[in-house]
Design an enzyme around this catalytic site. Structure first.
Site, PDB file in Angstrom:
ATOM      1  N   SER A 178      67.780  34.153  10.006  1.00  0.00           N
ATOM      2  CA  SER A 178      68.124  33.664  11.333  1.00  0.00           C
ATOM      3  C   SER A 178      69.436  32.867  11.318  1.00  0.00           C
ATOM      4  CB  SER A 178      66.959  32.836  11.883  1.00  0.00           C
ATOM      5  OG  SER A 178      67.095  32.596  13.250  1.00  0.00           O
ATOM      6  N   ASP A 208      82.813  37.222   7.846  1.00  0.00           N
ATOM      7  CA  ASP A 208      83.677  37.957   8.780  1.00  0.00           C
ATOM      8  C   ASP A 208      85.066  37.331   8.875  1.00  0.00           C
ATOM      9  OD1 ASP A 208      81.791  39.864   9.319  1.00  0.00           O
ATOM     10  OD2 ASP A 208      81.047  38.915  11.137  1.00  0.00           O
ATOM     11  N   LYS A 237      66.503  38.766  10.101  1.00  0.00           N
ATOM     12  CA  LYS A 237      65.926  38.385  11.403  1.00  0.00           C
ATOM     13  C   LYS A 237      67.067  38.017  12.343  1.00  0.00           C
ATOM     14  CE  LYS A 237      62.751  35.270  13.797  1.00  0.00           C
ATOM     15  NZ  LYS A 237      63.687  34.786  14.833  1.00  0.00           N
TER      16      LYS A 237
END
Length: 707
Positions: free
Chosen positions: A471, A482, A497
């Site tokens: 999460s 990224d 998740k």
């Protein structure tokens, strides 16, 4: 310290599905409780769930199969003809019941279930009245997923015989081992009889649970939960009285071990570990472990947990502060170990909150900061309470003051938490820009941004993750990856998740946000996370840049291993500017791969973990000689992994100056901090992460020289 800007939090989607009229089922003024709950759940799922499946005959068939599997996971209760007959009556009826028809399906299934259980009690008495012959060459298959429902009464009875024989064989061998250590005068004949008596006691307890504690309403609650989790694994139904008994009884407010428990196939399964608890600090327990026995103190006799429900197990696991409880744990890979824990009241100040340490390499002359963050915590009910991003900012500043060459964020086993804090925390390491995209079912993606251009820390950064990083942890790791701001190090991928839930109460008067109702509550999946690069964290998780072999890699423990999990997808990439990286990721990978190939510990883990996973898929021998040989081999492989996971030469890890002085009046807290440092100093994964960080430091220096 960096200014921490206020971020406008995402508002939950417009709740049109809360606006139902009080008359839930059109045209019916007098409906029963079951019908009312079923229809409210149907409307909530179809109108509120992020990605609802059509409530039709196909969905009904899936729920029917799922409910039978929950009632009979080992396929030893229902006969094939039972299943065929029930399917003809109810397999395509459940969707009709959700739309207002009288609730009959789970009642019809329950009647057959109760009848078969009564028969099983008689068989149990017959089977356990006669000695077992452990010299016969035969196997027991205990994995229901590999079995079909028995086609005859004889086949069904034989499954019971083999399972009871396997349980008795386990206890018989344990008693033999105890005999050899205690010089008992009992013969093998007496020990075999004692083993059967133990199984009889445990099975009687389990059947009593079915008869007394597994009421019609309990079966209905399980039925509705099967409906909700067929939408996705995180959409769950909670009856009014179900407040997660173990979380309430063994949380930080009580004297216990700090783990969430669940009844599973006659045994007690660990489903969560409370941060900072004795269970967490032991480093030996994890979600998915089965508690097979519980013993008191150093010398107490173990009590077998087969047939115990959660509330009864809790009574044995709880106790006075400072006392010892011994748990016999069966790992998902089949290995068995005993874990001793000292009961305590959970203290949040050093166990739950972020803390830091320093890793030194005297040969390379580097100093690396480690920030441990167990969860993204936030004080929902205390405006003056501590929150994770401000605590991490404080730890970063401390490490900067110590002039560290790099920082490792340790998010292993971090199950998530506050979305707001994730966004702010990533902002400590980048200038500004989008951090995560959040999408609901009715509108386009909302981009949550860091809007503060200042950067608290600009040096080399690594993020450690594992299979249980989930999460919010995945959002942090994904953003760092990224932006090319740092390197993600750990298991092949994180848990996966990528969804957000909210509790919706079911009440006779309608639906209630963020709470319970007199009819129960549904934890409903409302939103989905996406990386700034466009891919979801759902199912795939975050793939590590530097992969380190783990014991769990071959086991099916992630989101992707649940057949009802929501799928991975992608949306448009957000507009963001990557960090001007001072390292080449391919170079770092190559250097790490070269080290791992020469590291016997990781080769042992990789080889033995795969072997144990394959071994766990096999059926179980009921021949005592073969059983003992298999048990010995499994233990040897497990012992090799345990030994491999500890460094032969300890790392030089230390607390920051003055950290211990904070707790000079509390010897217990000081000792816990020292124990944490000891665990880090023996951690082979931290050792590898530290070496990757050393490579990054070298590359950063070369980058600066060549500018």
């Amino acid at each position: 310290m960096k200014r921490l800007p206020f971020l406008i939090l995402l508002v939950i989607v417009a709740g049109s599905f809360f606006a139902f009229k009080n008359k839930i089922i059109p045209g019916k003024d007098d409906v029963g409780k079951y019908e009312l709950i079923m229809n409210m759940v149907a409307k909530l799922l179809s109108q509120g769930h992020y990605d609802p499946k059509a409530i039709n005959d196909e969905f009904s068939q899936k729920v029917f199969n799922k409910y039978l599997e929950d009632l009979d996971p080992k396929k030893k209760i229902f006969l094939k003809r039972d299943v065929d007959s029930l399917a003809g009556l109810y397999a395509t009826r459940i969707d009709d019941e959700m739309n207002g028809e009288p609730v009959e399906s789970f009642i019809g299934i329950s009647k057959v279930f109760d009848q078969r259980i009564a028969e099983s009690v008689q068989w149990k008495n017959q089977i356990l009245s006669q000695p077992f012959d452990f010299t016969v060459n035969e196997n027991a298959e205990l994995d229901g997923k590999k079995l079909q429902y028995p086609s005859s009464v004889a086949e069904r009875k034989d499954r019971w015989r083999k399972e009871l024989k396997y349980y008795a064989l386990e206890r018989f061998v344990d008693l033999q081992d105890g005999k050899s250590s205690s010089k008992s005068a009992k013969t093998d004949v007496q020990l075999e009889k004692e083993a059967r008596e133990k199984i009889d006691t445990m099975m009687t307890r389990m059947f009593d649970r079915y008869k007394v504690k597994f009421t019609e309403e309990d079966k209905f609650n399980l039925f509705v939960d099967n409906i909700t989790t067929a939408m996705d694994p995180h959409t769950e139904f909670f009856p009014p009285a179900d407040k997660n008994y173990f979380d309430e009884e063994l949380s930080g407010s009580f004297f216990g071990i700090g783990a969430g428990l669940q009844y599973s196939e006659g045994l007690i399964k660990i489903i969560s570990i409370n941060v900072g608890s004795p269970a967490a600090k032991s480093g030996q327990l994890a979600p998915g472990d089965l508690i097979t026995k519980v013993a008191q103190g150093k010398d107490g006799q173990p009590v077998d947990m087969l047939g115990y429900d959660v509330s009864d197990a809790v009574k044995l696991i709880r106790g006075k502060e400072g006392t010892t409880v011994r748990l016999t744990i069966k790992k998902p890979d089949g290995t068995v170990k005993e874990v001793s824990l000292v009961r305590e009241k959970i203290e949040n100040d050093i166990d739950t909150y972020a803390r830091s340490a320093i890793l030194r390499d005297s040969v390379k002359n580097t100093k690396v900061g480690i920030i441990y963050l167990p969860e993204f915590y936030v004080p929902f009910n205390d405006p003056n309470g501590r929150r994770s991003f401000t605590d991490v900012a404080r730890e970063v500043q401390k490490l900067k003051d110590e002039k560290v060459d790099g920082i490792i964020m340790d998010l292993r086993r971090n199950g998530g938490g506050s979305l707001y804090d994730v966004v702010q925390m990533v902002g400590l390491f980048i200038k500004d820009g989008p951090i995560v995209q959040v999408k609901d079912r009715t509108s386009g993606a909302q981009i949550l941004k860091d809007e503060d251009k200042s950067v608290l820390y600009t040096g080399p950064l690594a993020v450690m993750v594992d299979e249980f990083s989930a999460s919010a942890s995945e959002i942090f790791a994904a953003a760092i990856q990224d932006y090319k701001r740092g390197v993600v190090i750990g298991s092949t991928s994180t848990y996966g998740k990528g969804t957000v839930q909210q509790n919706i109460g079911l009440d006779h008067s309608g639906f209630k946000r963020d709470g319970g109702g007199d009819l129960g509550a549904v934890k409903l999946t409302l939103r989905k996370f996406y990386r700034v690069s466009g891919g979801s964290t759902q199912l795939k998780g975050v793939e590590s840049d530097i992969v380190l072999p783990t014991q769990m890699a071959a086991l099916k423990l992630k989101e992707k291993d649940n057949e009802f999990a929501l799928q991975y997808d992608e949306i448009n990439k957000a507009s963001y500017t990557p960090w001007n990286s001072e390292y080449d990721i391919n170079t770092l990978k190559q250097l790490s791969d070269n080290r791992l190939k020469k590291d016997s510990s990781f080769q042992t883990i990789l080889r033995n973990a795969a072997w144990l996973a394959d071994e766990n898929e096999r059926s179980y021998s009921l021949n005592i000689d073969k059983y003992k040989a298999e048990k010995k081999l499994v233990k040897a492989k497990a012992d090799q992994i345990i030994a491999a996971q500890k460094l032969k030469k300890s790392l030089k890890v230390s607390l920051l100056p003055l950290e211990l002085d904070k707790y000079k009046e509390d010897a217990n807290k000081q000792e816990r901090l020292k124990q944490w440092i000891k665990i880090l100093s023996e951690d082979i994964y931290l050792n590898q992460a530290g070496q990757v960080m050393d490579d990054m430091i070298v590359e950063a220096k070369n980058f600066a020289m060549n500018k």
